[in-house]
Design an enzyme around this catalytic site. Structure first.
Site, short mmCIF file in Angstrom:
data_model
loop_
_atom_site.label_atom_id
_atom_site.label_comp_id
_atom_site.label_asym_id
_atom_site.label_seq_id
_atom_site.Cartn_x
_atom_site.Cartn_y
_atom_site.Cartn_z
N GLN A 57 -27.29 9.03 8.33
CA GLN A 57 -27.69 9.70 9.56
C GLN A 57 -28.91 9.01 10.16
O GLN A 57 -29.98 8.99 9.55
CB GLN A 57 -28.01 11.17 9.28
CG GLN A 57 -28.69 11.93 10.40
CD GLN A 57 -27.85 12.06 11.65
OE1 GLN A 57 -27.97 11.27 12.56
NE2 GLN A 57 -26.99 13.07 11.67
N GLU A 98 -24.40 17.61 11.94
CA GLU A 98 -25.50 18.11 11.10
C GLU A 98 -26.26 19.25 11.77
O GLU A 98 -26.66 20.21 11.12
CB GLU A 98 -26.46 16.98 10.75
CG GLU A 98 -27.56 17.42 9.78
CD GLU A 98 -28.22 16.28 9.03
OE1 GLU A 98 -29.27 16.52 8.42
OE2 GLU A 98 -27.68 15.15 9.05
N ARG A 99 -26.43 19.18 13.09
CA ARG A 99 -27.11 20.27 13.79
C ARG A 99 -26.31 21.57 13.66
O ARG A 99 -26.88 22.64 13.42
CB ARG A 99 -27.28 19.94 15.28
CG ARG A 99 -28.37 18.94 15.58
CD ARG A 99 -28.50 18.70 17.08
NE ARG A 99 -29.03 19.86 17.79
CZ ARG A 99 -28.30 20.65 18.59
NH1 ARG A 99 -27.02 20.42 18.77
NH2 ARG A 99 -28.86 21.67 19.19
N ARG A 100 -24.99 21.47 13.81
CA ARG A 100 -24.15 22.67 13.70
C ARG A 100 -24.18 23.23 12.29
O ARG A 100 -24.17 24.45 12.10
CB ARG A 100 -22.70 22.31 14.11
CG ARG A 100 -22.47 22.23 15.61
CD ARG A 100 -21.16 21.57 15.94
NE ARG A 100 -21.23 20.11 15.82
CZ ARG A 100 -20.18 19.33 15.72
NH1 ARG A 100 -18.96 19.86 15.68
NH2 ARG A 100 -20.32 18.02 15.63
N GLU A 132 -21.89 8.48 17.38
CA GLU A 132 -21.91 9.87 17.82
C GLU A 132 -23.25 10.23 18.42
O GLU A 132 -23.35 10.86 19.48
CB GLU A 132 -21.60 10.82 16.65
CG GLU A 132 -21.45 12.26 17.12
CD GLU A 132 -21.91 13.27 16.08
OE1 GLU A 132 -21.51 14.42 16.20
OE2 GLU A 132 -22.68 12.91 15.18
N ASN A 133 -24.34 9.82 17.74
CA ASN A 133 -25.66 10.15 18.24
C ASN A 133 -25.99 9.42 19.53
O ASN A 133 -26.64 9.98 20.42
CB ASN A 133 -26.71 9.84 17.17
CG ASN A 133 -26.79 10.91 16.10
OD1 ASN A 133 -27.31 11.99 16.32
ND2 ASN A 133 -26.23 10.64 14.94
N ARG A 136 -24.31 11.12 22.41
CA ARG A 136 -24.95 12.39 22.76
C ARG A 136 -26.40 12.21 23.15
O ARG A 136 -27.12 13.17 23.37
CB ARG A 136 -24.84 13.37 21.58
CG ARG A 136 -23.40 13.70 21.25
CD ARG A 136 -23.28 14.76 20.20
NE ARG A 136 -21.89 15.07 19.94
CZ ARG A 136 -21.48 16.05 19.15
NH1 ARG A 136 -22.35 16.81 18.53
NH2 ARG A 136 -20.20 16.26 18.97
#
Length: 320
Positions: A57, A98-100, A132-133, A136
């Site tokens: 991550q 990870e936030r979810r 992904e990051n 977003r």
């Protein structure tokens, strides 16, 4: 200027299509096997206590207030989009979400809906976590650069590989990695949002002898990218105008002098506003030069002050 980038990056399914997976998709509602596909997963509810963070991550910090708001939303309405995980022994590692996952734990829920992949390599995990990051816009410039470096060191990526996989130009990858050569304090200011990546790139030049002191000056004065470039590359002083010469009487034996250049038409209020907006977008001087009195035709001149500045403008054009 290079080929325009049409997409910011590939999705998870696009990445997985490059790899052969043999697991099955199972419909979580009826338990029946779905048609074969290259991006196969099992959709199921899993215990949040069995989920570990993604070891690749790139995002290092999570806003507590945002997590609290997300937790409240999940508690009231449930999780709309499942997270994605890979199975490692009896536990799971997060691919995305990870936030979810953190918000679900914060909401006091014991399980979470997840797409479970069983045959994902470390390389795919690293690539997807980065893409992904970036898609977003969750990463700061230093986290992005560190992610690029990790893919290069751990999985043998070249700058061309990264450019192709994340939808960036090769120069954008190279310029991003150059930020990691800046002093630790300057990198910290970039991560804190005190120094923009555009202004920081001006400090990567060999001409800058003390990047930290220069960065501090840029922050204290609140300089834009254009002003930072001007600070490091001062414009040459304008020369005194040549004395006016009274033309002699025309001589039929000598060619006629070229006609005087017409003065630039005064810009309308709308064009002045547009010129200002262009300068704000590109972070440098922009001139609109109408070629006709009705201003329906003309040229746009975008100034640059170094090759790094030109590359920055190129990236803005490519990733628009």
């Amino acid at each position: 200027m290079g080929k325009k980038s049409l997409a910011l990056g590939r999705g998870l399914s696009d990445i997985l299509k490059d790899h052969s997976l043999d697991s099955n998709i199972v419909n979580s509602e009826n338990g029946q096997q779905a048609p074969q596909s290259s991006d196969k997963f099992i959709l199921q509810e899993i215990d949040v206590n069995l989920i570990d963070p993604n070891p690749f991550q790139p995002r290092k910090s999570f806003d507590d207030d945002e997590l609290a708001e997300l937790a409240e939303t999940i508690e009231k309405h449930g999780l709309i989009q499942p997270i994605a995980v890979r199975k490692v022994g009896d536990r799971y590692q997060i691919i995305s979400g990870e936030r979810r996952t953190r918000a679900t734990r914060l909401a006091g829920l014991s399980t979470i809906k997840a797409e479970v992949y069983e045959q994902l390599t470390d390389q795919i995990m690293s690539e997807w976590a980065l893409i992904e990051n970036i898609q977003r816009v969750d990463l700061n410039p230093i986290e992005v650069a560190m992610s690029y470096q990790q893919l290069i060191e751990n999985h043998g990526y070249t700058h061309e590989d990264l450019a192709r996989n994340v939808g960036k130009s090769r120069s954008a990858i190279s310029n991003s990695l150059r930020l990691l050569k800046l002093p630790a304090q300057v990198q910290a200011w970039i991560q804190e949002g005190k120094l923009s990546s555009g202004a920081a790139r001006t400090l990567c030049s060999d001409e800058v002898k003390d990047p930290e002191a220069t960065a501090r000056l840029i922050i204290e004065k609140g300089l834009s990218v254009r002003e930072a470039e001007a600070l490091l590359h001062p414009a040459e002083p304008e020369q005194e105008p040549a004395p006016e010469v009274v033309p002699a009487e025309p001589d039929s034996s000598t060619p006629a002098a070229p006609a005087a250049k017409k003065p630039k038409p005064e810009l309308s209020a709308d064009l002045k506003n547009f010129e200002s907006r262009l300068e704000g977008y590109f972070g440098t001087k922009v001139e609109l030069n109408p070629s006709s009195s009705d201003q329906a035709k003309g040229t746009i001149v975008i100034s640059y002050y170094s090759m790094d500045d030109l590359t920055r403008i190129q990236e803005l054009l490519e990733n628009r």
